[in-house]
Design a protein around this motif. Structure first.
Motif, short mmCIF file in Angstrom:
data_model
loop_
_atom_site.label_atom_id
_atom_site.label_comp_id
_atom_site.label_asym_id
_atom_site.label_seq_id
_atom_site.Cartn_x
_atom_site.Cartn_y
_atom_site.Cartn_z
N ARG A 141 53.94 -15.57 -10.60
CA ARG A 141 54.33 -14.06 -10.55
C ARG A 141 55.39 -13.86 -11.17
N ASP A 142 56.52 -14.58 -11.04
CA ASP A 142 58.07 -14.42 -11.61
C ASP A 142 57.66 -14.77 -13.16
N LEU A 143 57.19 -15.93 -13.39
CA LEU A 143 56.88 -16.12 -14.98
C LEU A 143 56.22 -15.04 -15.62
N HIS A 144 55.08 -14.53 -15.08
CA HIS A 144 54.21 -13.82 -15.69
C HIS A 144 55.07 -12.32 -16.12
N ALA A 145 55.68 -11.73 -15.12
CA ALA A 145 56.49 -10.69 -15.15
C ALA A 145 57.83 -10.71 -16.25
N LEU A 146 58.47 -11.81 -16.16
CA LEU A 146 59.42 -11.92 -17.26
C LEU A 146 58.95 -12.39 -18.55
N PRO A 176 50.39 -6.22 -15.28
CA PRO A 176 51.59 -6.23 -14.83
C PRO A 176 51.94 -7.62 -14.11
N ASN A 177 50.97 -8.10 -13.35
CA ASN A 177 51.30 -9.54 -12.43
C ASN A 177 49.66 -9.98 -12.39
N PRO A 178 49.67 -11.36 -12.07
CA PRO A 178 48.70 -12.02 -11.77
C PRO A 178 47.88 -11.52 -10.57
N ILE A 179 46.75 -11.38 -10.61
CA ILE A 179 45.75 -10.73 -9.53
C ILE A 179 44.65 -11.96 -9.28
N ARG A 180 44.09 -11.70 -8.05
CA ARG A 180 43.10 -12.66 -7.80
C ARG A 180 41.68 -12.69 -8.61
N PHE A 181 41.23 -13.69 -9.11
CA PHE A 181 40.04 -13.70 -9.80
C PHE A 181 38.78 -13.48 -9.14
N ASP A 182 38.76 -13.74 -7.93
CA ASP A 182 37.29 -13.98 -7.37
C ASP A 182 37.11 -13.04 -6.14
N ILE A 183 37.94 -11.96 -6.26
CA ILE A 183 37.54 -11.01 -5.06
C ILE A 183 37.57 -9.40 -5.75
N THR A 233 49.49 -3.36 -8.40
CA THR A 233 50.58 -4.13 -9.33
C THR A 233 51.57 -3.36 -9.38
N ALA A 234 52.52 -3.66 -10.26
CA ALA A 234 53.60 -2.86 -10.57
C ALA A 234 53.33 -1.49 -11.20
N HIS A 235 52.36 -1.57 -11.84
CA HIS A 235 51.81 -0.11 -12.49
C HIS A 235 50.58 0.11 -11.58
N GLU A 236 49.41 0.14 -12.37
CA GLU A 236 48.13 0.66 -11.93
C GLU A 236 47.48 -0.41 -10.96
N ASP A 237 46.32 0.04 -10.34
CA ASP A 237 45.66 -0.76 -9.42
C ASP A 237 44.66 -1.19 -10.39
N ILE A 276 52.40 -2.72 -31.05
CA ILE A 276 53.53 -3.27 -30.33
C ILE A 276 53.46 -2.81 -29.06
N ALA A 277 53.88 -3.77 -27.98
CA ALA A 277 53.97 -3.30 -26.66
C ALA A 277 54.58 -4.16 -25.82
N ARG A 278 55.18 -3.58 -24.57
CA ARG A 278 56.20 -4.21 -23.86
C ARG A 278 56.00 -3.66 -22.41
N THR A 279 56.14 -4.35 -21.35
CA THR A 279 55.87 -4.18 -19.99
C THR A 279 56.86 -4.44 -19.00
N THR A 280 57.57 -3.75 -18.49
CA THR A 280 58.72 -4.48 -17.48
C THR A 280 58.10 -3.88 -15.98
N PRO A 281 58.76 -4.24 -14.96
CA PRO A 281 58.35 -3.79 -13.66
C PRO A 281 58.38 -2.39 -13.69
N THR A 282 59.12 -1.54 -14.36
CA THR A 282 59.29 -0.21 -14.11
C THR A 282 58.76 0.63 -15.42
N THR A 283 58.41 -0.16 -16.45
CA THR A 283 58.24 0.92 -17.49
C THR A 283 57.31 0.19 -18.37
N ARG A 284 56.20 1.03 -19.16
CA ARG A 284 55.42 0.53 -20.05
C ARG A 284 56.14 1.08 -21.46
N TYR A 285 55.95 0.44 -22.69
CA TYR A 285 56.19 0.75 -23.91
C TYR A 285 55.09 0.45 -24.70
#
Length: 266
Positions: free
Chosen positions: A25-30, A130-137, A143-147, A204-213
């Motif tokens: 999760r930490d690596l994905h977000a960064l 925004p972050n990893p999610i379970r693949f099999d459910i 997530t930090a943004h949308e569900d 061009i796109a960038r996603t932080t925990p608070t903002t999407r550009y």
């Protein structure tokens, strides 16, 4: 091989080096906050080399961004070096596209197995997960943004995002693990074919925990998590400034024609 120290410095990570869900999760977000999604080399007719050395030179050393094969190819090697069990997958993009005609499988994503549980991680999609999610459910996952949710469709798994109360399809993944060589042809199509979205549009796109550009040609959208979107139309000089200031790209003089073409779009 991957220079983990250089990669960690690139994304600003100083945590543990272990194959755990929290590290994933930490690596994905960064990663998605630091290494932006961008198709400038496609727009410049430079082609995209997805060999590891070329990707590392571009995304790490040159502090550039890239698209899915570069981003997820790099992330896959990082995770494997840390001891994660990782599979590359290939899927059809559905985001903002009509149901028919069907598109080819041109998107790379990753399935990671941790303690017997499968996770979807994807640092190479423009409107980034925004972050990893379970693949099999099948149930919705915050997530930090949308569900988001993963559902089964035609023996595949489809990622969907909850947008304004409606589940919108993002992409649909084949369950068959891919070899590195399996991405050579879709990368060639994505970077050279005239019908490819990346040939037709500056993205061009960038996603932080608070903002999407998000930048699509000359249209810049900034959306705070849970908030309203701010939208602007930019001229060529403003596009170059946004690429530097909002997306952290080392803008080069020969990118000017790309910004001028994008600024001229209706």
């Amino acid at each position: 091989m991957i220079d983990l120290a250089a990669y960690f410095d690139r994304i600003g990570y100083d945590g543990p080096s272990e194959a755990s869900a929290q590290v994933l999760r930490d690596l994905h977000a960064l990663h998605i906050a630091s290494i932006v999604f961008e198709d400038i080399d496609v727009q410049l007719d430079r082609g995209i080399d997805i060999a590891p050395a070329a990707v590392d030179a571009k995304l790490i050393a040159a502090r550039r961004g890239g698209y899915c094969y570069e981003q997820n190819g790099l992330f896959k090697r990082v995770l494997e070096a840390l001891g994660f069990e990782v599979e590359g997958l290939l899927g059809r993009v559905k985001w903002m596209l009509p149901a028919e005609p069907a598109r080819g499988r041109t998107h790379m994503a990753l399935r990671v197995i941790i303690d017997g549980q499968a996770w979807l991680t994807d640092v190479g999609f423009g409107s980034a997960l925004p972050n990893p999610i379970r693949f099999d459910i099948d149930t919705p996952q915050k997530t930090a943004h949308e569900d988001y949710r993963m559902i089964s469709v035609d023996r595949e798994r489809r990622l969907e995002a909850l947008i304004a109360g409606t589940w919108e399809p993002v992409y649909q993944l084949s369950l068959e693990p891919q070899l590195d060589v399996d991405y050579v042809q879709p990368n060639w199509f994505s970077s050279t074919h005239p019908t490819s979205n990346f040939r037709q549009n500056l993205i061009i796109a960038r996603t932080t925990p608070t903002t999407r550009y998000n930048l699509l040609n000359n249209r810049l959208t900034i959306r705070e998590a849970g908030g309203e979107a701010e939208k602007r139309v930019l001229n060529a000089a403003e596009l170059a400034q946004a690429a530097r200031d909002l997306f952290g790209l080392p803008v080069e003089a020969d990118w000017t024609p790309v910004f001028e073409r994008a600024a001229a779009r209706e």
